[in-house]
Design a protein around this motif. Sequence first.
Motif, PDB file in Angstrom:
ATOM      1  N   ALA A 254       0.845  -1.198   0.000  1.00 28.25           N
ATOM      2  CA  ALA A 254       0.000   0.000   0.000  1.00 28.25           C
ATOM      3  C   ALA A 254       0.881   1.249   0.000  1.00 28.25           C
ATOM      4  O   ALA A 254       1.987   1.241   0.518  1.00 28.25           O
ATOM      5  N   GLN A 255       0.359   2.320  -0.598  1.00 24.96           N
ATOM      6  CA  GLN A 255       1.160   3.535  -0.638  1.00 24.96           C
ATOM      7  C   GLN A 255       1.038   4.284   0.669  1.00 24.96           C
ATOM      8  O   GLN A 255       0.085   4.103   1.427  1.00 24.96           O
ATOM      9  N   SER A 256       2.005   5.142   0.937  1.00 24.57           N
ATOM     10  CA  SER A 256       1.961   6.016   2.105  1.00 24.57           C
ATOM     11  C   SER A 256       2.533   7.365   1.716  1.00 24.57           C
ATOM     12  O   SER A 256       3.279   7.486   0.740  1.00 24.57           O
ATOM     13  N   VAL A 257       2.170   8.383   2.481  1.00 20.78           N
ATOM     14  CA  VAL A 257       2.614   9.749   2.209  1.00 20.78           C
ATOM     15  C   VAL A 257       3.145  10.344   3.495  1.00 20.78           C
ATOM     16  O   VAL A 257       2.478  10.267   4.541  1.00 20.78           O
ATOM     17  N   SER A 258       4.311  10.952   3.425  1.00 19.10           N
ATOM     18  CA  SER A 258       4.931  11.585   4.586  1.00 19.10           C
ATOM     19  C   SER A 258       5.111  13.075   4.343  1.00 19.10           C
ATOM     20  O   SER A 258       5.675  13.476   3.329  1.00 19.10           O
ATOM     21  N   GLN A 259       4.623  13.865   5.272  1.00 17.17           N
ATOM     22  CA  GLN A 259       4.871  15.299   5.242  1.00 17.17           C
ATOM     23  C   GLN A 259       5.781  15.620   6.418  1.00 17.17           C
ATOM     24  O   GLN A 259       5.500  15.258   7.555  1.00 17.17           O
ATOM     25  N   HIS A 260       6.871  16.305   6.122  1.00 16.31           N
ATOM     26  CA  HIS A 260       7.950  16.402   7.093  1.00 16.31           C
ATOM     27  C   HIS A 260       7.670  17.365   8.236  1.00 16.31           C
ATOM     28  O   HIS A 260       8.207  17.217   9.329  1.00 16.31           O
ATOM     29  N   ASN A 261       6.887  18.364   7.963  1.00 12.95           N
ATOM     30  CA  ASN A 261       6.674  19.410   8.960  1.00 12.95           C
ATOM     31  C   ASN A 261       5.232  19.408   9.436  1.00 12.95           C
ATOM     32  O   ASN A 261       4.315  19.378   8.627  1.00 12.95           O
ATOM     33  N   HIS A 262       5.055  19.453  10.746  1.00 17.18           N
ATOM     34  CA  HIS A 262       3.699  19.504  11.293  1.00 17.18           C
ATOM     35  C   HIS A 262       3.189  20.943  11.305  1.00 17.18           C
ATOM     36  O   HIS A 262       2.033  21.198  10.964  1.00 17.18           O
ATOM     37  N   HIS A 263       4.066  21.878  11.684  1.00 20.01           N
ATOM     38  CA  HIS A 263       3.665  23.279  11.774  1.00 20.01           C
ATOM     39  C   HIS A 263       4.837  24.154  11.343  1.00 20.01           C
ATOM     40  O   HIS A 263       5.940  24.007  11.866  1.00 20.01           O
ATOM     41  N   VAL A 264       4.576  25.023  10.397  1.00 18.22           N
ATOM     42  CA  VAL A 264       5.587  25.950   9.897  1.00 18.22           C
ATOM     43  C   VAL A 264       5.112  27.371  10.154  1.00 18.22           C
ATOM     44  O   VAL A 264       3.957  27.701   9.840  1.00 18.22           O
ATOM     45  N   ILE A 265       5.980  28.180  10.710  1.00 19.16           N
ATOM     46  CA  ILE A 265       5.649  29.584  10.990  1.00 19.16           C
ATOM     47  C   ILE A 265       6.618  30.461  10.212  1.00 19.16           C
ATOM     48  O   ILE A 265       7.834  30.320  10.340  1.00 19.16           O
ATOM     49  N   LEU A 266       6.060  31.346   9.387  1.00 23.82           N
ATOM     50  CA  LEU A 266       6.886  32.222   8.551  1.00 23.82           C
ATOM     51  C   LEU A 266       6.385  33.649   8.650  1.00 23.82           C
ATOM     52  O   LEU A 266       5.202  33.888   8.906  1.00 23.82           O
ATOM     53  N   SER A 267       7.286  34.569   8.396  1.00 29.22           N
ATOM     54  CA  SER A 267       6.902  35.966   8.244  1.00 29.22           C
ATOM     55  C   SER A 267       6.505  36.211   6.797  1.00 29.22           C
ATOM     56  O   SER A 267       6.938  35.497   5.884  1.00 29.22           O
ATOM     57  N   GLU A 268       5.660  37.208   6.592  1.00 33.26           N
ATOM     58  CA  GLU A 268       5.273  37.554   5.225  1.00 33.26           C
ATOM     59  C   GLU A 268       6.510  37.840   4.385  1.00 33.26           C
ATOM     60  O   GLU A 268       7.480  38.400   4.870  1.00 33.26           O
ATOM     61  N   ALA A 269       6.444  37.457   3.122  1.00 36.67           N
ATOM     62  CA  ALA A 269       7.503  37.619   2.122  1.00 36.67           C
ATOM     63  C   ALA A 269       8.587  36.543   2.225  1.00 36.67           C
ATOM     64  O   ALA A 269       9.461  36.485   1.355  1.00 36.67           O
ATOM     65  N   ALA A 270       8.538  35.720   3.249  1.00 41.67           N
ATOM     66  CA  ALA A 270       9.502  34.621   3.337  1.00 41.67           C
ATOM     67  C   ALA A 270       9.167  33.574   2.281  1.00 41.67           C
ATOM     68  O   ALA A 270       8.037  33.473   1.814  1.00 41.67           O
ATOM     69  N   SER A 271      10.171  32.773   1.941  1.00 41.38           N
ATOM     70  CA  SER A 271       9.941  31.689   0.983  1.00 41.38           C
ATOM     71  C   SER A 271       9.484  30.442   1.719  1.00 41.38           C
ATOM     72  O   SER A 271       9.818  30.213   2.879  1.00 41.38           O
ATOM     73  N   LEU A 272       8.711  29.643   1.014  1.00 42.76           N
ATOM     74  CA  LEU A 272       8.106  28.454   1.608  1.00 42.76           C
ATOM     75  C   LEU A 272       8.494  27.216   0.821  1.00 42.76           C
ATOM     76  O   LEU A 272       8.496  27.229  -0.407  1.00 42.76           O
ATOM     77  N   GLU A 273       8.833  26.161   1.548  1.00 47.66           N
ATOM     78  CA  GLU A 273       8.938  24.849   0.935  1.00 47.66           C
ATOM     79  C   GLU A 273       8.429  23.821   1.933  1.00 47.66           C
ATOM     80  O   GLU A 273       8.940  23.711   3.047  1.00 47.66           O
ATOM     81  N   LEU A 274       7.408  23.089   1.521  1.00 48.59           N
ATOM     82  CA  LEU A 274       6.835  22.022   2.343  1.00 48.59           C
ATOM     83  C   LEU A 274       7.189  20.690   1.713  1.00 48.59           C
ATOM     84  O   LEU A 274       6.932  20.470   0.537  1.00 48.59           O
ATOM     85  N   GLY A 275       7.753  19.808   2.514  1.00 48.51           N
ATOM     86  CA  GLY A 275       8.203  18.534   1.995  1.00 48.51           C
ATOM     87  C   GLY A 275       7.102  17.490   1.948  1.00 48.51           C
ATOM     88  O   GLY A 275       6.203  17.455   2.792  1.00 48.51           O
ATOM     89  N   CYS A 276       7.162  16.658   0.919  1.00 49.54           N
ATOM     90  CA  CYS A 276       6.237  15.537   0.775  1.00 49.54           C
ATOM     91  C   CYS A 276       6.976  14.392   0.100  1.00 49.54           C
ATOM     92  O   CYS A 276       7.532  14.565  -0.982  1.00 49.54           O
ATOM     93  N   ASN A 277       6.968  13.239   0.735  1.00 48.98           N
ATOM     94  CA  ASN A 277       7.526  12.036   0.140  1.00 48.98           C
ATOM     95  C   ASN A 277       6.477  10.938   0.163  1.00 48.98           C
ATOM     96  O   ASN A 277       5.670  10.868   1.085  1.00 48.98           O
ATOM     97  N   TYR A 278       6.509  10.115  -0.838  1.00 44.97           N
ATOM     98  CA  TYR A 278       5.536   9.031  -0.908  1.00 44.97           C
ATOM     99  C   TYR A 278       6.277   7.721  -1.142  1.00 44.97           C
ATOM    100  O   TYR A 278       7.426   7.691  -1.579  1.00 44.97           O
ATOM    101  N   SER A 279       5.598   6.655  -0.813  1.00 39.99           N
ATOM    102  CA  SER A 279       6.158   5.345  -1.072  1.00 39.99           C
ATOM    103  C   SER A 279       5.162   4.571  -1.917  1.00 39.99           C
ATOM    104  O   SER A 279       4.041   4.295  -1.483  1.00 39.99           O
ATOM    105  N   TYR A 280       5.563   4.303  -3.122  1.00 42.83           N
ATOM    106  CA  TYR A 280       4.779   3.466  -4.042  1.00 42.83           C
ATOM    107  C   TYR A 280       5.628   3.255  -5.267  1.00 42.83           C
ATOM    108  O   TYR A 280       6.199   4.193  -5.804  1.00 42.83           O
ATOM    109  N   GLY A 281       5.727   2.038  -5.718  1.00 40.46           N
ATOM    110  CA  GLY A 281       6.638   1.738  -6.802  1.00 40.46           C
ATOM    111  C   GLY A 281       6.088   1.953  -8.191  1.00 40.46           C
ATOM    112  O   GLY A 281       6.846   1.959  -9.157  1.00 40.46           O
ATOM    113  N   GLY A 282       4.807   2.155  -8.319  1.00 40.32           N
ATOM    114  CA  GLY A 282       4.206   2.267  -9.637  1.00 40.32           C
ATOM    115  C   GLY A 282       3.925   3.710 -10.036  1.00 40.32           C
ATOM    116  O   GLY A 282       4.465   4.656  -9.467  1.00 40.32           O
TER     117      GLY A 282
END
Lengths: 117, 115
Positions: A1-29
């Motif tokens: 079965a596939q699974s999805v992992s998001q690395h960050n539970h809570h991200v706090i940024l100031s306006e104009a900051a850059s954002l990157e939210l991580g996502c990894n999945y496991s599935y071979g197809g």
Amino acid sequence: AQSVSQHNHHVILSEAASLELGCNYSYGGTVNLFWYVQYPGQHLQLLLKYFSGDPLVKGIKGFEAEFIKSKFSFNLRKPSVQWSDTAEYFCAVNAQHSGAGSYQLTFGKGTKLSVIP
Amino acid sequence: SAVISQKPSRDICQRGTSLTIQCQVDSQVTMMFWYRQQPGQSLTLIATANQGSEATYESGFVIDKFPISRPNLTFSTLTVSNMSPEDSSIYLCSVEDRGGATEAFFGQGTRLTVV
């Protein structure tokens, strides 16, 4: 079965900051990849999606995501966040199960983004 | 696209009672889905509701606890039966095209608190 992992539970940024939210999945197809967003008090809605083609996908409100197959990743980015981007973001994978002949949509646990004015 | 109306939006219920959540779609859809989102967890599929047949439940969910109705192509209900505090969660109705790989559409969710 596939699974999805998001690395960050809570991200706090100031306006104009850059954002990157991580996502990894496991599935071979073959997979289809999504980012959904839930603004406070609103329903889940699609931010962007990847099915095939250019691995750099642009979505609404200046968001983009890059599919890196070798890393099983689909990270969400935005160069300059705004206070209105405060929301919860969910990565999701939709993969076809050949045995069942149907797609199964699997979500990550979500990342809460708080943007400080 | 599809617009989904879900109600109630929130409720506080006594343990041992049951709550029925309604989901109305503005277009006819073959398949409707019910998810649960527990605090700090991802969305978990409870069951798939097809019109004219019994719902298909995912592992860990049973019909006696979560009976589902699907009387027509635009409406479904999910009942949370004999509730306990562990059932406190957000319940979401969704529609999507599983024949292809298109986006899913969601209702606004029902926030259930069992006391």
